[in-house]
Design an enzyme around this catalytic site. Sequence first.
Site, PDB file in Angstrom:
ATOM      1  N   GLU A 106      -4.138  -9.483   3.264  1.00  0.00           N
ATOM      2  CA  GLU A 106      -4.826  -9.362   4.217  1.00  0.00           C
ATOM      3  C   GLU A 106      -6.087 -10.207   4.687  1.00  0.00           C
ATOM      4  O   GLU A 106      -6.580 -10.713   5.552  1.00  0.00           O
ATOM      5  CB  GLU A 106      -5.535  -7.720   4.385  1.00  0.00           C
ATOM      6  CG  GLU A 106      -4.465  -6.875   4.921  1.00  0.00           C
ATOM      7  CD  GLU A 106      -3.714  -6.312   3.638  1.00  0.00           C
ATOM      8  OE1 GLU A 106      -2.900  -5.445   3.627  1.00  0.00           O
ATOM      9  OE2 GLU A 106      -3.916  -7.142   2.337  1.00  0.00           O
ATOM     10  N   GLU A 156       0.844  -1.314   0.004  1.00  0.00           N
ATOM     11  CA  GLU A 156      -0.065   0.052   0.066  1.00  0.00           C
ATOM     12  C   GLU A 156       1.075   1.358   0.029  1.00  0.00           C
ATOM     13  O   GLU A 156       0.476   2.100  -0.821  1.00  0.00           O
ATOM     14  CB  GLU A 156      -0.906  -0.119   1.125  1.00  0.00           C
ATOM     15  CG  GLU A 156      -2.018  -0.843   1.114  1.00  0.00           C
ATOM     16  CD  GLU A 156      -3.190  -1.155   2.234  1.00  0.00           C
ATOM     17  OE1 GLU A 156      -4.083  -0.782   2.070  1.00  0.00           O
ATOM     18  OE2 GLU A 156      -2.658  -1.458   3.218  1.00  0.00           O
TER      19      GLU A 156
END
Length: 316
Positions: free
Chosen positions: A155, A133
């Site tokens: 995730e 990210e």
Amino acid sequence: MREPMENLNPADTQATEPVSAFSLIFTTEHVGIITIDVPGEKVNTLKAEFAQQISAILHKAQQYPGLKGLVLISGKTDSFIAGADITMISGCQTAVQASELAQKGQTVMAQIASFSVPVVAAIHGACLGGGLELALACHARVCSLDEKTQLGLPEVQLGLLPGSGGTQRLPRLIGAPKALDMMLTGRSIRAKQALKMGLVDDAVPYSILLQTALERVAKGRKSRPPLPWQARLAGGPVGKSLLFHFVRKQIWAKTHGNYPATTKIIDVVKTGLDQGSGNGYQAEAKAFGELVMTSESAALRGLFFASTALKKEKGG
């Protein structure tokens, strides 16, 4: 041609005092090198306190006269950033706290994305979760061709979704179909595949990784522009409708509704594409907070901690 960081002549740089896990030097060509090296840990993981530290290092860089750009690189031998600190996430007591944690991450990434000069991520080793990210928030990405280099958003394997802007930036970079596949499976991508799919702008031998990133900044080379909306939405409104219908059907067949993270990922990506990234970021933070509090995520995080402890006992 400039040498990799470890071979840079100290006389050719101007150093500043390190700020915790982040240190900053400048080359004679006015490019800043931010090195990420979490003290006392084998790999870099993102922690809550890093939000302020990253803001401080960016502010310091901004004060440098004639700054042409920044390169972000890891000080660890075989990893970029392996993800967020899971204990930080497990420490949240309420969905609101977890959402606020995600919002802090989003704010930091937005600072990087809106920085006034180009920011290039030089990636070697694991670039996962919050690490990817952060790289997505940069204006360009260069990675090493080393077999240890892997990029991914895993995730979902912890019953969560990317909470620092990943659900919004990834579809705009590589298109919704590929982005959904990465997020819903949690699979990692190797360097050559990352280059082919547009996840990175260049893939080079590790020996010239930093040199390549520095030259990209010094020459003002920009990343390719974001995908046009037709490509992001898999061929426009009709393609988008078919895509999300197919993905939901496929996920339901696999999970029978017992894995809330997958549904949240689909919903949040669709929100961002339908209503704009601003609404998408809000939906992402809210969904992240809700997922942290689920029993499914708690159980998967428990398995993660147990597996990590077992590896340490075995010396793995």
